[in-house]
Motif scaffolding. Structure first.
Motif, PDB file in Angstrom:
ATOM      1  N   ALA A 190     -43.547 -13.391 -18.269  1.00  0.00           N
ATOM      2  CA  ALA A 190     -43.579 -14.214 -19.418  1.00  0.00           C
ATOM      3  C   ALA A 190     -42.211 -13.675 -20.369  1.00  0.00           C
ATOM      4  CB  ALA A 190     -44.909 -13.133 -19.451  1.00  0.00           C
ATOM      5  N   ASP A 191     -41.561 -12.267 -20.540  1.00  0.00           N
ATOM      6  CA  ASP A 191     -40.679 -11.671 -20.998  1.00  0.00           C
ATOM      7  C   ASP A 191     -39.182 -12.988 -21.464  1.00  0.00           C
ATOM      8  OD1 ASP A 191     -42.359  -9.805 -22.265  1.00  0.00           O
ATOM      9  OD2 ASP A 191     -41.697  -7.972 -20.736  1.00  0.00           O
ATOM     10  N   PRO A 192     -39.201 -12.637 -20.213  1.00  0.00           N
ATOM     11  CA  PRO A 192     -38.302 -13.819 -19.933  1.00  0.00           C
ATOM     12  C   PRO A 192     -38.013 -15.019 -19.949  1.00  0.00           C
ATOM     13  CG  PRO A 192     -37.948 -13.299 -17.669  1.00  0.00           C
ATOM     14  CD  PRO A 192     -38.668 -12.031 -18.885  1.00  0.00           C
ATOM     15  N   ARG A 193     -39.239 -15.733 -20.280  1.00  0.00           N
ATOM     16  CA  ARG A 193     -39.642 -16.510 -20.217  1.00  0.00           C
ATOM     17  C   ARG A 193     -39.936 -16.905 -21.884  1.00  0.00           C
ATOM     18  NH1 ARG A 193     -41.429 -21.602 -19.701  1.00  0.00           N
ATOM     19  NH2 ARG A 193     -43.377 -22.312 -21.020  1.00  0.00           N
ATOM     20  N   LYS A 194     -40.805 -15.808 -22.526  1.00  0.00           N
ATOM     21  CA  LYS A 194     -40.443 -16.381 -23.810  1.00  0.00           C
ATOM     22  C   LYS A 194     -39.000 -15.774 -24.814  1.00  0.00           C
ATOM     23  CE  LYS A 194     -42.436 -13.136 -27.786  1.00  0.00           C
ATOM     24  NZ  LYS A 194     -42.168 -14.300 -29.430  1.00  0.00           N
ATOM     25  N   ALA A 195     -38.000 -15.732 -24.212  1.00  0.00           N
ATOM     26  CA  ALA A 195     -36.739 -14.899 -24.527  1.00  0.00           C
ATOM     27  C   ALA A 195     -36.223 -16.370 -24.558  1.00  0.00           C
ATOM     28  CB  ALA A 195     -35.772 -14.191 -23.791  1.00  0.00           C
ATOM     29  N   LEU A 196     -35.819 -17.241 -23.202  1.00  0.00           N
ATOM     30  CA  LEU A 196     -35.571 -18.926 -23.046  1.00  0.00           C
ATOM     31  C   LEU A 196     -36.091 -19.297 -23.992  1.00  0.00           C
ATOM     32  CD1 LEU A 196     -36.325 -18.313 -19.443  1.00  0.00           C
ATOM     33  CD2 LEU A 196     -33.591 -18.333 -20.680  1.00  0.00           C
ATOM     34  N   LEU A 197     -37.188 -19.463 -24.669  1.00  0.00           N
ATOM     35  CA  LEU A 197     -38.265 -20.670 -25.664  1.00  0.00           C
ATOM     36  C   LEU A 197     -37.682 -19.921 -26.741  1.00  0.00           C
ATOM     37  CD1 LEU A 197     -41.497 -20.738 -24.535  1.00  0.00           C
ATOM     38  CD2 LEU A 197     -40.202 -22.205 -24.229  1.00  0.00           C
ATOM     39  N   GLU A 198     -37.558 -18.839 -27.531  1.00  0.00           N
ATOM     40  CA  GLU A 198     -36.783 -18.508 -28.800  1.00  0.00           C
ATOM     41  C   GLU A 198     -35.744 -19.314 -28.574  1.00  0.00           C
ATOM     42  OE1 GLU A 198     -37.673 -14.319 -29.320  1.00  0.00           O
ATOM     43  OE2 GLU A 198     -39.321 -14.842 -29.227  1.00  0.00           O
ATOM     44  N   ALA A 199     -34.584 -18.969 -27.688  1.00  0.00           N
ATOM     45  CA  ALA A 199     -32.799 -19.288 -26.748  1.00  0.00           C
ATOM     46  C   ALA A 199     -32.832 -20.867 -27.983  1.00  0.00           C
ATOM     47  CB  ALA A 199     -32.748 -18.892 -26.026  1.00  0.00           C
ATOM     48  N   GLY A 257     -35.583 -22.855 -29.201  1.00  0.00           N
ATOM     49  CA  GLY A 257     -35.768 -23.248 -30.606  1.00  0.00           C
ATOM     50  C   GLY A 257     -34.846 -22.861 -32.115  1.00  0.00           C
ATOM     51  N   ARG A 258     -34.291 -21.863 -31.191  1.00  0.00           N
ATOM     52  CA  ARG A 258     -32.374 -21.988 -32.105  1.00  0.00           C
ATOM     53  C   ARG A 258     -31.418 -22.569 -31.820  1.00  0.00           C
ATOM     54  NH1 ARG A 258     -31.905 -15.354 -32.583  1.00  0.00           N
ATOM     55  NH2 ARG A 258     -33.546 -15.287 -33.544  1.00  0.00           N
ATOM     56  N   GLY A 259     -31.881 -23.702 -30.935  1.00  0.00           N
ATOM     57  CA  GLY A 259     -30.517 -24.591 -30.594  1.00  0.00           C
ATOM     58  C   GLY A 259     -29.835 -24.304 -29.426  1.00  0.00           C
ATOM     59  N   LEU A 260     -30.297 -23.296 -28.744  1.00  0.00           N
ATOM     60  CA  LEU A 260     -28.894 -23.038 -27.995  1.00  0.00           C
ATOM     61  C   LEU A 260     -30.124 -24.016 -26.441  1.00  0.00           C
ATOM     62  CD1 LEU A 260     -28.914 -20.330 -29.213  1.00  0.00           C
ATOM     63  CD2 LEU A 260     -27.679 -19.573 -26.917  1.00  0.00           C
ATOM     64  N   ARG A 261     -28.685 -24.192 -24.928  1.00  0.00           N
ATOM     65  CA  ARG A 261     -29.665 -25.161 -23.601  1.00  0.00           C
ATOM     66  C   ARG A 261     -29.415 -23.234 -22.778  1.00  0.00           C
ATOM     67  NH1 ARG A 261     -26.520 -30.924 -23.611  1.00  0.00           N
ATOM     68  NH2 ARG A 261     -26.816 -30.986 -25.871  1.00  0.00           N
ATOM     69  N   THR A 262     -29.954 -23.581 -22.109  1.00  0.00           N
ATOM     70  CA  THR A 262     -30.301 -22.975 -20.768  1.00  0.00           C
ATOM     71  C   THR A 262     -30.257 -22.937 -19.991  1.00  0.00           C
ATOM     72  OG1 THR A 262     -32.714 -22.966 -21.175  1.00  0.00           O
ATOM     73  CG2 THR A 262     -31.658 -21.102 -22.453  1.00  0.00           C
ATOM     74  N   PHE A 263     -29.165 -22.305 -18.484  1.00  0.00           N
ATOM     75  CA  PHE A 263     -29.570 -22.662 -17.631  1.00  0.00           C
ATOM     76  C   PHE A 263     -29.105 -21.506 -16.422  1.00  0.00           C
ATOM     77  CE2 PHE A 263     -26.565 -23.687 -13.820  1.00  0.00           C
ATOM     78  CZ  PHE A 263     -26.822 -25.295 -13.809  1.00  0.00           C
ATOM     79  N   CYS A 264     -30.143 -21.485 -15.356  1.00  0.00           N
ATOM     80  CA  CYS A 264     -30.271 -20.117 -14.535  1.00  0.00           C
ATOM     81  C   CYS A 264     -29.038 -20.578 -13.504  1.00  0.00           C
ATOM     82  CB  CYS A 264     -31.623 -19.866 -14.272  1.00  0.00           C
ATOM     83  SG  CYS A 264     -31.932 -18.674 -13.396  1.00  0.00           S
ATOM     84  N   LEU A 265     -28.243 -19.677 -12.949  1.00  0.00           N
ATOM     85  CA  LEU A 265     -28.014 -20.315 -11.147  1.00  0.00           C
ATOM     86  C   LEU A 265     -28.535 -19.362 -10.810  1.00  0.00           C
ATOM     87  CD1 LEU A 265     -26.249 -21.640  -9.447  1.00  0.00           C
ATOM     88  CD2 LEU A 265     -24.619 -20.006 -10.189  1.00  0.00           C
ATOM     89  N   THR A 266     -28.943 -19.017  -9.816  1.00  0.00           N
ATOM     90  CA  THR A 266     -29.855 -18.238  -8.619  1.00  0.00           C
ATOM     91  C   THR A 266     -29.400 -18.602  -7.062  1.00  0.00           C
ATOM     92  OG1 THR A 266     -32.158 -16.755  -8.465  1.00  0.00           O
ATOM     93  CG2 THR A 266     -32.113 -19.152  -8.635  1.00  0.00           C
ATOM     94  N   ILE A 267     -29.754 -17.300  -5.954  1.00  0.00           N
ATOM     95  CA  ILE A 267     -30.259 -16.993  -5.053  1.00  0.00           C
ATOM     96  C   ILE A 267     -30.764 -16.694  -4.139  1.00  0.00           C
ATOM     97  CG2 ILE A 267     -26.835 -16.501  -5.111  1.00  0.00           C
ATOM     98  CD1 ILE A 267     -27.568 -13.849  -4.318  1.00  0.00           C
ATOM     99  N   ASP A 268     -31.553 -16.750  -5.058  1.00  0.00           N
ATOM    100  CA  ASP A 268     -33.301 -16.804  -4.272  1.00  0.00           C
ATOM    101  C   ASP A 268     -33.906 -17.697  -3.644  1.00  0.00           C
ATOM    102  OD1 ASP A 268     -35.616 -15.512  -4.054  1.00  0.00           O
ATOM    103  OD2 ASP A 268     -36.674 -15.215  -5.908  1.00  0.00           O
TER     104      ASP A 268
END
Length: 73
Positions: A36-45, A47-58
């Motif tokens: 929930a915490d990183p999701r909220k941070a990603l949604l806020e980002a 909302g401020r016009g940033l594009r988000t992307f994640c690269l994981t090895i999991d």
């Protein structure tokens, strides 16, 4: 990071997250709060016009990434 990126004059601002797996912390902070915490941070980002992307090895990322980034991750 969102505040710093937002201050840069650019047409596209990309917040890239590199991860080794499910959001967790050493003090047993994890589970749904860990999502929930990183999701909220990603949604806020976003909302401020940033594009988000994640690269994981999991190998289990398909289980929780849609909850972090949305179904269109």
């Amino acid at each position: 990071a969102t505040t710093l990126l937002q201050a840069i004059p650019a047409r596209v601002r990309l917040l890239m997250l590199f991860s080794d797996g499910r959001p967790n912390d050493f003090d047993a902070y994890g589970g749904e709060y860990g999502i929930a915490d990183p999701r909220k941070a990603l949604l806020e980002a976003r909302g401020r016009g940033l594009r988000t992307f994640c690269l994981t090895i999991d190998a289990e990322a398909r289980e929780y990434m849609p909850r972090l980034f949305g179904s269109d991750y």
